[in-house]
Design an enzyme around this catalytic site. Structure first.
Site, PDB file in Angstrom:
ATOM      1  CE  LYS A   1     -25.742 -32.227  16.390  1.00  9.51           C
ATOM      2  NZ  LYS A   1     -25.411 -30.893  15.885  1.00  9.51           N
TER       3      LYS A   1
HETATM    4  C1  E4P Z   1     -22.053 -30.469  15.430  1.00 13.25           C
HETATM    5  O1  E4P Z   1     -22.992 -31.000  14.935  1.00 13.25           O
HETATM    6  C2  E4P Z   1     -22.059 -29.147  16.061  1.00 13.25           C
HETATM    7  O2  E4P Z   1     -23.159 -28.432  15.580  1.00 13.25           O
HETATM    8  C3  E4P Z   1     -20.858 -28.310  15.714  1.00 13.25           C
HETATM    9  O3  E4P Z   1     -19.995 -28.933  14.817  1.00 13.25           O
HETATM   10  C4  E4P Z   1     -20.223 -27.623  16.849  1.00 13.25           C
HETATM   11  O4  E4P Z   1     -19.180 -26.823  16.354  1.00 13.25           O
HETATM   12  P1  E4P Z   1     -18.518 -25.621  17.194  1.00 13.25           P
HETATM   13  O5  E4P Z   1     -17.560 -26.208  18.154  1.00 13.25           O
HETATM   14  O6  E4P Z   1     -17.841 -24.795  16.143  1.00 13.25           O
HETATM   15  O7  E4P Z   1     -19.661 -24.906  17.868  1.00 13.25           O
END
Ligand code: E4P
Length: 215
Positions: free
Chosen positions: A87
């Site tokens: 990522k």
């Molecule tokens: C995506 O991969 C992120 O980990 C995640 O969806 C972020 O979500 P949040 O806005 O609830 O922190």
């Protein structure tokens, strides 16, 4: 549409896996910290533990912000397990790193995407997944689902194979709307997945059937 769970909590990952509908996991440094996972060795072990629970892709995020650091970290993460997807944040160095990983056959998830232009760049660099954060857009009075629609249109116009991974999903309607638009994946908290199966008419109907079965 694929369902990923957005957590580093092993119990929740097991619960979703046991439900039989889980296709993968996404994590981020905040989710790892929430579980109290600290130190390089523990973090790497935790990713392997997650891979051993699920059969699908597991996103593991780099924390470097320079190209060399991202490449070093991403290559180490990719070697951990065949299910790992690296990522990478949507910044200039991140785009370069995604292009590098694509050429090396390492799969990537371009994260922190908040605009169609960013999603276009991620696809051009060859990202396996692009992660538009719909909940965080909603939080600032911008419709996150419109972004999913825009990215779907752009990717379909040119046949980009990058999969749209709707992220920052907060509730079951986000999942349903993403499915209607044609997002490839939704990564969700366990609560949103469980909420999909709830309906008061199911509960009252079942209660009546069980009552009648006893007659
Ligand atoms: C995506 O991969 C992120 O980990 C995640 O969806 C972020 O979500 P949040 O806005 O609830 O922190």
């Amino acid at each position: 549409m694929k369902f990923f769970i957005d957590t580093a909590n092993l119990a929740q990952i097991k619960e979703a896996q046991d439900l039989g509908v889980l296709d993968g996991v996404t994590t981020n440094p905040s989710l790892m910290a929430k579980e109290g996972i600290k130190g390089d060795a523990n973090i790497l072990k935790h990713y392997v533990d997650i891979c051993n629970i699920v059969t699908g892709d597991v996103s593991a995020e780099v924390i470097s912000t320079d190209f060399e650091g991202m490449v070093r970290e991403g290559e180490a993460l990719a070697k951990l397990h065949p299910q790992i997807v690296v990522k990478v944040p949507m910044i200039k160095e991140g785009v370069k790193a995604i292009k590098y990983f694509t050429e090396k056959g390492i799969r990537t998830n371009c994260t922190l995407v908040f605009s169609a232009g960013q999603a276009l760049l991620a696809a051009k660099a060859g990202a396996t997944y692009v992660s538009p954060f719909i909940g965080r857009l909603d939080d600032v009075s911008t419709d996150g689902l419109t972004l999913i629609e825009d990215i779907r249109t752009i990717y379909d116009n040119f046949g980009y194979e990058t999969q749209i991974l709707a992220a920052s999903v907060r509730h079951p309607m986000h999942i349903i709307e993403c499915a209607k638009i044609g997002a490839d994946v939704a990564t969700c908290p366990l609560s949103a997945i469980i909420a999909l199966l709830k309906h008061p008419l199911t509960d009252s109907g079942l209660a009546q059937f069980l009552k009648d079965a006893g007659k």
